[in-house]
Every structure is written in structure tokens, then in C-alpha cells.
Scaffold this motif. Structure first.
Motif, PDB file in Angstrom:
ATOM      1  N   ALA B  24       0.791  -1.286   0.017  1.00 48.65           N
ATOM      2  CA  ALA B  24      -0.042   0.113   0.145  1.00 48.65           C
ATOM      3  C   ALA B  24       0.863   1.262   0.123  1.00 48.65           C
ATOM      4  O   ALA B  24       0.279   2.468   0.037  1.00 48.65           O
ATOM      5  CB  ALA B  24      -1.004   0.021   1.116  1.00 48.65           C
ATOM      6  N   GLY B  25       2.163   1.143  -0.067  1.00 47.14           N
ATOM      7  CA  GLY B  25       3.161   2.361  -0.067  1.00 47.14           C
ATOM      8  C   GLY B  25       3.552   2.752   1.345  1.00 47.14           C
ATOM      9  O   GLY B  25       4.068   3.527   1.535  1.00 47.14           O
ATOM     10  N   PHE B  26       3.055   2.058   2.518  1.00 44.83           N
ATOM     11  CA  PHE B  26       3.560   2.430   3.701  1.00 44.83           C
ATOM     12  C   PHE B  26       5.247   2.127   3.828  1.00 44.83           C
ATOM     13  O   PHE B  26       5.932   2.946   4.441  1.00 44.83           O
ATOM     14  CB  PHE B  26       2.747   1.814   4.892  1.00 44.83           C
ATOM     15  N   LYS B  27       5.294   1.014   3.278  1.00 45.78           N
ATOM     16  CA  LYS B  27       6.868   0.646   3.284  1.00 45.78           C
ATOM     17  C   LYS B  27       7.294   0.993   1.891  1.00 45.78           C
ATOM     18  O   LYS B  27       6.494   1.043   0.928  1.00 45.78           O
ATOM     19  CB  LYS B  27       6.981  -0.981   3.739  1.00 45.78           C
ATOM     20  N   LYS B  28       8.570   1.046   1.829  1.00 47.74           N
ATOM     21  CA  LYS B  28       9.438   1.371   0.465  1.00 47.74           C
ATOM     22  C   LYS B  28       8.597   0.420  -0.643  1.00 47.74           C
ATOM     23  O   LYS B  28       8.331   0.872  -1.566  1.00 47.74           O
ATOM     24  CB  LYS B  28      10.659   1.268   0.569  1.00 47.74           C
ATOM     25  N   ASP B  29       8.849  -0.898  -0.512  1.00 47.69           N
ATOM     26  CA  ASP B  29       8.561  -1.633  -1.502  1.00 47.69           C
ATOM     27  C   ASP B  29       8.252  -3.272  -0.828  1.00 47.69           C
ATOM     28  O   ASP B  29       8.945  -3.992  -1.159  1.00 47.69           O
ATOM     29  CB  ASP B  29       9.509  -1.744  -2.554  1.00 47.69           C
ATOM     30  N   ASP B  30       7.389  -3.117   0.122  1.00 41.28           N
ATOM     31  CA  ASP B  30       7.001  -4.574   0.585  1.00 41.28           C
ATOM     32  C   ASP B  30       5.579  -4.476   1.106  1.00 41.28           C
ATOM     33  O   ASP B  30       4.989  -3.568   1.147  1.00 41.28           O
ATOM     34  CB  ASP B  30       7.874  -4.628   1.750  1.00 41.28           C
ATOM     35  N   TYR B  31       5.200  -5.705   1.346  1.00 40.67           N
ATOM     36  CA  TYR B  31       3.776  -5.752   1.836  1.00 40.67           C
ATOM     37  C   TYR B  31       3.532  -5.079   3.193  1.00 40.67           C
ATOM     38  O   TYR B  31       4.470  -5.168   4.089  1.00 40.67           O
ATOM     39  CB  TYR B  31       3.325  -7.319   2.309  1.00 40.67           C
ATOM     40  N   ASP B  32       2.528  -4.279   3.318  1.00 41.78           N
ATOM     41  CA  ASP B  32       2.339  -3.311   4.627  1.00 41.78           C
ATOM     42  C   ASP B  32       0.812  -3.561   4.999  1.00 41.78           C
ATOM     43  O   ASP B  32       0.641  -2.845   6.461  1.00 41.78           O
ATOM     44  CB  ASP B  32       2.768  -2.283   4.295  1.00 41.78           C
ATOM     45  N   VAL B  33      -0.290  -3.856   4.291  1.00 42.25           N
ATOM     46  CA  VAL B  33      -1.447  -4.066   4.698  1.00 42.25           C
ATOM     47  C   VAL B  33      -2.054  -5.596   4.330  1.00 42.25           C
ATOM     48  O   VAL B  33      -1.756  -6.200   3.132  1.00 42.25           O
ATOM     49  CB  VAL B  33      -2.425  -3.155   4.061  1.00 42.25           C
ATOM     50  N   GLY B  34      -2.510  -6.301   5.360  1.00 42.26           N
ATOM     51  CA  GLY B  34      -2.984  -7.550   4.895  1.00 42.26           C
ATOM     52  C   GLY B  34      -4.254  -8.106   5.622  1.00 42.26           C
ATOM     53  O   GLY B  34      -4.841  -7.156   6.277  1.00 42.26           O
ATOM     54  N   PHE B  35      -4.723  -9.193   5.350  1.00 41.52           N
ATOM     55  CA  PHE B  35      -6.180  -9.717   5.807  1.00 41.52           C
ATOM     56  C   PHE B  35      -6.014 -11.200   6.322  1.00 41.52           C
ATOM     57  O   PHE B  35      -5.180 -11.867   5.577  1.00 41.52           O
ATOM     58  CB  PHE B  35      -7.372  -9.348   4.831  1.00 41.52           C
ATOM     59  N   ILE B  36      -6.857 -11.461   6.861  1.00 38.10           N
ATOM     60  CA  ILE B  36      -7.013 -13.072   7.234  1.00 38.10           C
ATOM     61  C   ILE B  36      -8.690 -12.981   7.118  1.00 38.10           C
ATOM     62  O   ILE B  36      -9.497 -11.983   7.935  1.00 38.10           O
ATOM     63  CB  ILE B  36      -6.829 -13.377   8.557  1.00 38.10           C
ATOM     64  N   ARG B  37      -9.196 -13.786   6.630  1.00 36.88           N
ATOM     65  CA  ARG B  37     -10.713 -14.015   6.364  1.00 36.88           C
ATOM     66  C   ARG B  37     -11.085 -15.629   6.337  1.00 36.88           C
ATOM     67  O   ARG B  37     -10.228 -16.422   6.274  1.00 36.88           O
ATOM     68  CB  ARG B  37     -11.424 -13.102   5.380  1.00 36.88           C
ATOM     69  N   SER B  38     -12.389 -15.709   6.665  1.00 40.81           N
ATOM     70  CA  SER B  38     -13.011 -16.856   6.555  1.00 40.81           C
ATOM     71  C   SER B  38     -14.143 -16.970   5.934  1.00 40.81           C
ATOM     72  O   SER B  38     -14.911 -16.087   5.869  1.00 40.81           O
ATOM     73  CB  SER B  38     -13.097 -17.423   8.171  1.00 40.81           C
ATOM     74  N   ASN B  78       2.012   2.013  11.188  1.00 39.21           N
ATOM     75  CA  ASN B  78       1.145   3.068  12.063  1.00 39.21           C
ATOM     76  C   ASN B  78       0.391   2.160  13.089  1.00 39.21           C
ATOM     77  O   ASN B  78      -0.591   1.304  12.676  1.00 39.21           O
ATOM     78  CB  ASN B  78       0.358   3.784  11.032  1.00 39.21           C
ATOM     79  N   ALA B  79       0.484   2.558  14.190  1.00 38.95           N
ATOM     80  CA  ALA B  79      -0.179   1.672  15.333  1.00 38.95           C
ATOM     81  C   ALA B  79      -1.387   2.144  15.740  1.00 38.95           C
ATOM     82  O   ALA B  79      -2.245   1.741  16.308  1.00 38.95           O
ATOM     83  CB  ALA B  79       0.725   1.954  16.697  1.00 38.95           C
ATOM     84  N   ASN B  80      -1.958   3.268  15.130  1.00 42.15           N
ATOM     85  CA  ASN B  80      -3.023   4.014  15.422  1.00 42.15           C
ATOM     86  C   ASN B  80      -3.368   4.057  16.940  1.00 42.15           C
ATOM     87  O   ASN B  80      -4.576   3.431  17.446  1.00 42.15           O
ATOM     88  CB  ASN B  80      -4.338   3.077  14.830  1.00 42.15           C
ATOM     89  N   ALA B  81      -2.252   4.610  17.758  1.00 45.16           N
ATOM     90  CA  ALA B  81      -2.401   4.611  19.064  1.00 45.16           C
ATOM     91  C   ALA B  81      -2.176   6.012  19.702  1.00 45.16           C
ATOM     92  O   ALA B  81      -1.530   6.810  18.911  1.00 45.16           O
ATOM     93  CB  ALA B  81      -1.266   3.869  19.764  1.00 45.16           C
ATOM     94  N   LYS B 125      -7.498   2.121   2.243  1.00 43.28           N
ATOM     95  CA  LYS B 125      -8.639   1.756   1.222  1.00 43.28           C
ATOM     96  C   LYS B 125      -8.301   1.364   0.126  1.00 43.28           C
ATOM     97  O   LYS B 125      -8.928   0.530  -0.554  1.00 43.28           O
ATOM     98  CB  LYS B 125      -9.771   3.056   1.080  1.00 43.28           C
ATOM     99  N   LYS B 126      -7.368   2.026  -0.651  1.00 44.51           N
ATOM    100  CA  LYS B 126      -6.781   1.429  -1.694  1.00 44.51           C
ATOM    101  C   LYS B 126      -6.319   0.035  -1.651  1.00 44.51           C
ATOM    102  O   LYS B 126      -6.199  -0.605  -2.654  1.00 44.51           O
ATOM    103  CB  LYS B 126      -5.571   2.358  -2.270  1.00 44.51           C
ATOM    104  N   ALA B 127      -5.596   0.072  -0.509  1.00 44.95           N
ATOM    105  CA  ALA B 127      -4.889  -1.572  -0.418  1.00 44.95           C
ATOM    106  C   ALA B 127      -6.015  -2.595  -0.305  1.00 44.95           C
ATOM    107  O   ALA B 127      -6.136  -3.521  -0.888  1.00 44.95           O
ATOM    108  CB  ALA B 127      -4.416  -1.567   0.960  1.00 44.95           C
ATOM    109  N   ILE B 128      -7.248  -2.004   0.338  1.00 44.66           N
ATOM    110  CA  ILE B 128      -8.402  -3.041   0.241  1.00 44.66           C
ATOM    111  C   ILE B 128      -8.989  -3.418  -1.012  1.00 44.66           C
ATOM    112  O   ILE B 128      -9.399  -4.452  -1.358  1.00 44.66           O
ATOM    113  CB  ILE B 128      -9.513  -2.495   1.238  1.00 44.66           C
TER     114      ILE B 128
END
Lengths: 391, 391
Positions: B24-38, B78-81, B125-128
């Protein structure tokens, strides 16, 4: 009304007090064994570490219940800690030898250095033979007790008022294993103030709480922490003036220890207010001095206030993010739920962090508990000094 | 009787569980937003940090009292803390957007990274929009939650016995601000074991106590520590087998976090026994993992056992130097008042300390309290990583 004036000669500012140091070969080429002595017997008060493994010199003083002395023998490079009964016997043997060289009344030993190694008695006896007992060098003594310290820590004042006058001087050593839970590694304070014996211990404890007990270099409480207060009683006394002067002496020495923390490049005061009570303010302030993430942010001059907030939150004190306020000197970065941190604020905070000394204010906004703790940053050199300590 | 066999695919070892990550661009060039779903709604148990400033994602889960979910959205950087009500509103807004893309039941968000900065909702949202909801890559998810971690932390087992069989998998992230007071930074465990809902929380808490709560990288407890246990209930269940498997998963992930501690070159188990009780054993063992002087001695491969003794003495536990015993693996250096440390013993202990992983045994010789804590050394790189974190 009284006036406090800086004077020279540290602990030797007091008439009849002698001090010195010699090179016994524990260090490569520096003073490593020293003494403080007095013409008369001194009333003495002391505070020792809360570490359960108190070193042999501390056990010895407690065992003998010493209240008066005219001689303190000190050495660096060996703490004489975790040495059991043998460690105490070594002290007895050394002090017995000392008594063949000079008249002593209940002499005391005080040691700092590596833990878990027996003292080299021969070297210390040879040092005693080299002592010039008429020397009056507070500075040589201050150097003799240094370990990884990079400068001597000495101070003296003369205090004058309607009550008359007295003098007070002190030396200390610090550098590492500094999170005094009663007093710092070693501190010796001399005075001629005519303090009532029953007030000495209480005053020492009271002032210690806001000076040595308020500093931390690395969160490690040593086995040897000791602070001694000795008086010849030749001067005058006024309680208020004495407490103020003692505070100035102990605060200066405590801050010098932080300034000279192993590898430290900065000394920072964490001023916590608005805590539920004084104890919680102290818990929060001490937690800030001991957080590795706060300490490394100080070293990086990075105003990463989130680490400060997180440390407060983890410290166990009552707090609420809607009430918390954090400032670097006069630059507010977080104000009771509002993040004020933007590029401009960050730049200002970063400029403040470039200073060698500054204050970080944390207001918990809950009660009226206040405490200021003093800490330093964590640098590459701390790691270097401590990874290579014995090799 | 049951058999535990390692299998592949981490949290995606469970049928009907999907996971993935995008850049999503939070890191330079690596995965940074993920999901687990069922496919189905999962029963969920969780443990959160004891830090008083719990992050917005944690507040959100507690606020909604979520017991079942089919979707976890996670981000790093980002910890959203310390973001207050706004931080919670940001989560609501993001999850609202998510629900327009896929059917969700009480979705959860989980964040890690810098404290005190608002989330960039647009990027998330773009990551989603980029998610492939049918992806089954535990590894991409594990990478998406990494911050200063240097490797992915994943594990999975199949457990078979007379009771039938179930599978269990987990991912975690660690690296810094690691002294979990309830769980580590982020850990997600999936299983199909048919655990009774009322046992989930207790079992998670019990195993957590001896795994994540037994590790420390730097003594700093974060605002975001979370461990989630989720089950599809499609498999079989046996309490003993499940606890054993869960312990293996959590122990592996917890140890991986220590192994990958910021700047760490060694992972060390501090095995404390003979304490007055279990709590005191834990206090002593945790104190050892958090002492800067012990940690720098580990880095220097210096068997300076005096620092270990001093740390025990300062930790507040009941102890006595005549009863204390300290060993590096099978090399005893101090035995109940006797210093065994000589040149030969020092050499042997030094050799042990050269290993990447080893055990230090401390027997207090007082009671039968036991606890093992896991820590790492403190290197130049820890200072480097944390002094430069945001710059």
C-alpha cells in the motif's frame, strides 16, 4: 536567611579532614585506592543499596553498627560483592593492617568495581603503605574511586547566616549500574555543621529521595551503592540552611553522574506532574529514564513522543490519553487527546533535543503528584563499554 | 496419546481460511496491509496489552465486544495509538468501506507501527481494493505485519489422536517494544479444533503466560500487543492435545520474536528455579531478560556472572548469597557462597556464550518456584535501529 557560596577542595574543605589516593596497580596508570580521614572521630550517617546481595563493605558497616569513624578506605576495580564471609574477613584483615600504620577509630571500607572476585589484599596493603596521611586532596580521592567515570565529581559550599556558618563538601562516582534504590554507587559528604545526631539520618534520607534516588543511567541497581555523610561538628548549624546546602551538594553530584553516564551524550530531566500522587509521579518519571526506546530516541534526537506516552501507559500509573500532556521544554507535542505534532512542531522539538541538557514535561492531568527524574540517552558507546567491560 | 506433526501454510493450513497482503506504500517496496478472512464466522478469543494507552484497534474490539468475526484487517507502520476518538472513527470508516467490497461479520482491525499518528485511510482503502480475497498466503500476511522484523514468523501443526484430528497455525510479528504484559505485538492463531467456547479464553491465557509473557526484547510494553485465537470448529478436539499444540505454536512464535529481537545476535533462556514461589521466579527471570548490563554482557560474550547475581539481588525477590547457584548451561560459576569462577571455568563459560542460543540457570535454593524467561542481547544495532527509527 542564609547565603550559599561555592568553595574549593571538595570533601577537604572541612578543617581537620584529609583525603588522598595512590596508584596500587588495579588501574593501568591511575589512582585506584584512596582514603578520607579526620583528626577527630566523625559522626556518620549512611544509606546503602536495597540490592539483596549487599557487598561485603556494606555488611561490615552494618555488622559493626558503626556510628563514628575517623577513617574511610576506598578502592575501585573490585566491588568485594558476592564474596561471602571471606569478603568480610578480607576487610578485617586489611583494616587490621591499616591500624598498624595510623591510629584509627572504627575504620570503614568502601569498594566499587567487578562483582564476585576476591580482593587482592596485598595490593591494597601496599597502597596503604604508600598513603600520605597528611595529604588533603579531595581530587585524588575522587579519582581513586572512579571506574568507567570520565570525570571527577566534587563540590563544596560555605553556608553563612544569622545562625553562624558551616561548610559542606562531597565527592561521588557513578557511570554504570546506576539506578540507585537508596543511594548511588559511592558518595562521601563531609561537613562541619553541628547537626543533632538524631537528625542526620532523616535529613540524608529525605534529600537522597529527590537526588540520587531520582537518577538512572541503566536501570541496574548495584550491590555497593552507598552514601556517607560525616561531620566534625566544629561549625554552626541551621536545619533549613543545612538541608538546602546538602540538596545542592547531592543534586550536583547526582546530575554529574547522569551527565557522565556510560556512553551518555545527553542528560534529560523528566518532569512529571499531575499524577495521582507523588509515588505514581515517581513511577512514571523513573520508567521514562529506564525505557530503552525513550533512551535511544534521545540519542537519535528524535522527538518520538509516542514512545514517551507508551512508556507512561506501561508504567502502571493511573493515566488517561484525554488528560495527558507532553512537552519538550516549551514545545507542546500532545495536549489532552490532541496530537499537535506536525512538521513545524517536530522541527522545534528536534532542535531542543540537540542540546546536551533539556527537560521533558509530562502532565498526567489527574492529581497533584509531582516528581522529577534524571536520565541519559543510550548510545553505541554504552553497549561498547559494557560489552567489553572485563575483556 | 496424540501426535503433533509440522505442516505448511501457517494460518492458511485451516480449510476455509484465507490470508494475503498487498503493497500500500507505507513501506518502500514490501507488503504492509494484509487480511485474514474465513468462509464462516469464527469463534475468537484474544488477549490485549496491559499498557493503559491501548491502541484504537484494541479499544474498538473491546467496545464492540466482538466474539465472532470473519475478517481481520491488519497494517504495519502505523499503530493507530494515542489517536483518541478519531482513531476509532478511522477504523469504523475503513471497515465500512471494506463491507462494500466483501461480506463481513464484525470485522476487526489490528495495527502496528509508530504511535501518535493518524492512519492514512486513503492508502488503506486503496489496499483493500487491491486485495485478492481468495488468496491463501499466510506468508504474505506475515510479511504485511512486519516492522523492524527481519524474517516472517509462521508455524503450523496437524494433531492426531484417538479423539480424531485438528490443525493449528499461527503468525506473529515482534522485533521491538517487546515486553509483552499480556501478549506480544501481534499474533494470529487459526485452528479448526472444536474447542468449547468457554475454554478458549482460559487456555489462551494459560499458554500465553509461559510463552509470550515470558519473552522480552527491550522491556518496553507496547500499546498494541494482541494475540488472537480463532477457530472454524470444523475439526475434532482434545483438551490436552490442543493445549500442547497451542503451546508449541506460541512458543515457536515467541522464540522467533526473541531470535529476531532488534539487533539481537543471541537468544538466551533464563531458567530460574528454587524461588520462593512461581511469581518470584518470574520476577527474577524477567529482570534478567531486561537488565542492560546482563544484555550487554551477552553481546560481549562475557561470562560476567556478577551482573546476573546483582540483577537477581535488585529484582525484589527473596534470595541469599549462601543459597544462590549460577550456571552457564552445565558450567557452574557460583555455587551457594562459593566462587568457582577461575580461568578455566571462565573459558568454558565464554565458549558457551559464543553460541546463538543457550541457557543460563539460576537456582535461588529457597523454594520450588520455577520460571523460564527468554531474552536477547543488546547490540550496537539495537541502538542504531531505534535511534534512527523515524528519520
Amino acid at each position: 536567611m542564609f547565603r550559599i557560596t561555592p568553595i574549593k577542595n571538595g570533601i577537604c574543605c572541612i578543617d581537620g579532614i584529609y583525603a588522598g589516593g595512590v596508584k596500587a596497580g588495579f588501574k593501568k596508570d591511575d589512582y585506584d585506592v584512596g582514603f578520607i580521614r579526620s583528626d577527630t572521630s566523625l559522626d556518620i550517617a549512611y544509606l546503602f543499596t536495597t540490592n539483596k546481595f549487599q557487598a561485603a563493605p556494606i555488611k561490615y558497616v552494618k555488622l559493626k553498627n558503626i556510628k563514628n569513624t575517623n577513617f574511610i578506605l576506598a578502592n575501585s576495580k573490585n566491588a568485594n560483592a558476592l564474596t561471602g564471609i571471606e569478603g568480610i574477613k578480607d576487610i578485617e584483615d586489611i583494616l587490621e593492617f591499616l591500624s598498624t600504620k595510623i591510629d584509627v577509630i572504627d575504620p570503614i571500607m568502601s569498594s566499587t568495581g567487578v562483582i564476585g572476585v576476591r580482593l587482592n589484599k596485598d595490593k591494597i596493603k601496599k597502597a596503604i603503605e604508600k598513603f600520605d596521611f597528611n595529604e588533603r586532596s579531595s581530587n585524588k580521592f575522587a579519582r581513586a574511586i572512579m571506574t568507567t567515570d570520565s570525570f571527577e565529581k566534587e563540590i563544596a559550599f560555605e553556608v553563612e547566616g544569622e545562625f553562624g556558618k558551616f561548610k559542606i563538601g562531597g565527592v561521588a562516582k557513578g557511570a554504570g549500574m546506576i539506578n540507585p534504590a537508596m543511594a548511588t554507587m559511592l558518595c562521601f559528604i563531609t561537613t562541619d555543621a553541628n547537626i543533632p545526631q538524631n537528625e542526620m539520618q532523616d535529613i540524608l534520607r529525605e534529600i537522597n529521595e529527590i537526588t540520587f534516588n531520582a537518577i538512572s543511567v541503566d536501570g541496574d541497581t548495584s550491590t555497593n551503592d552507598s552514601v556517607f555523610l560525616m561531620t566534625t561538628r566544629e561549625g554552626d548549624y541551621n536545619k533549613e540552611a543545612f538541608k538546602e546546602a546538602l540538596k545542592k551538594v547531592m543534586q550536583k553530584l547526582a546530575l554529574d553522574i547522569v551527565r557522565d553516564g556510560e556512553g551518555a551524550t545527553k542528560a534529560v530531566a523528566f518532569v512529571v506532574s499531575g499524577a495521582k500522587n507523588k509515588n505514581e509521579a515517581k513511577m512514571a518519571a523513573k520508567a521514562l529514564t529506564n525505557s530503552l526506546l525513550v533512551k535511544t530516541a534521545l540519542f537519535g534526537e528524535d522527538p518520538n513522543w509516542g514512545r514517551i506516552a507508551s512508556t507512561i501507559g506501561a508504567s502502571g500509573v493511573e493515566c488517561d490519553e484525554e488528560k495527558l500532556k507532553i512537552s519538550f521544554e516549551n514545545v507542546i507535542v500532545y495536549n489532552r487527546g490532541k496530537i499537535l505534532f506536525d512538521e513545524e512542531i517536530e522541527k522545534k522539538a528536534h532542535e531542543i533535543m540537540k542540546r546536551r541538557e533539556f527537560k521533558i514535561y509530562v502532565d498526567l492531568g489527574i492529581g497533584d503528584g509531582k516528581f522529577t527524574a534524571y536520565g541519559c540517552d543510550l548510545s553505541y558507546d554504552y553497549v561498547k563499554i559494557n560489552a567489553e567491560y572485563r575483556t
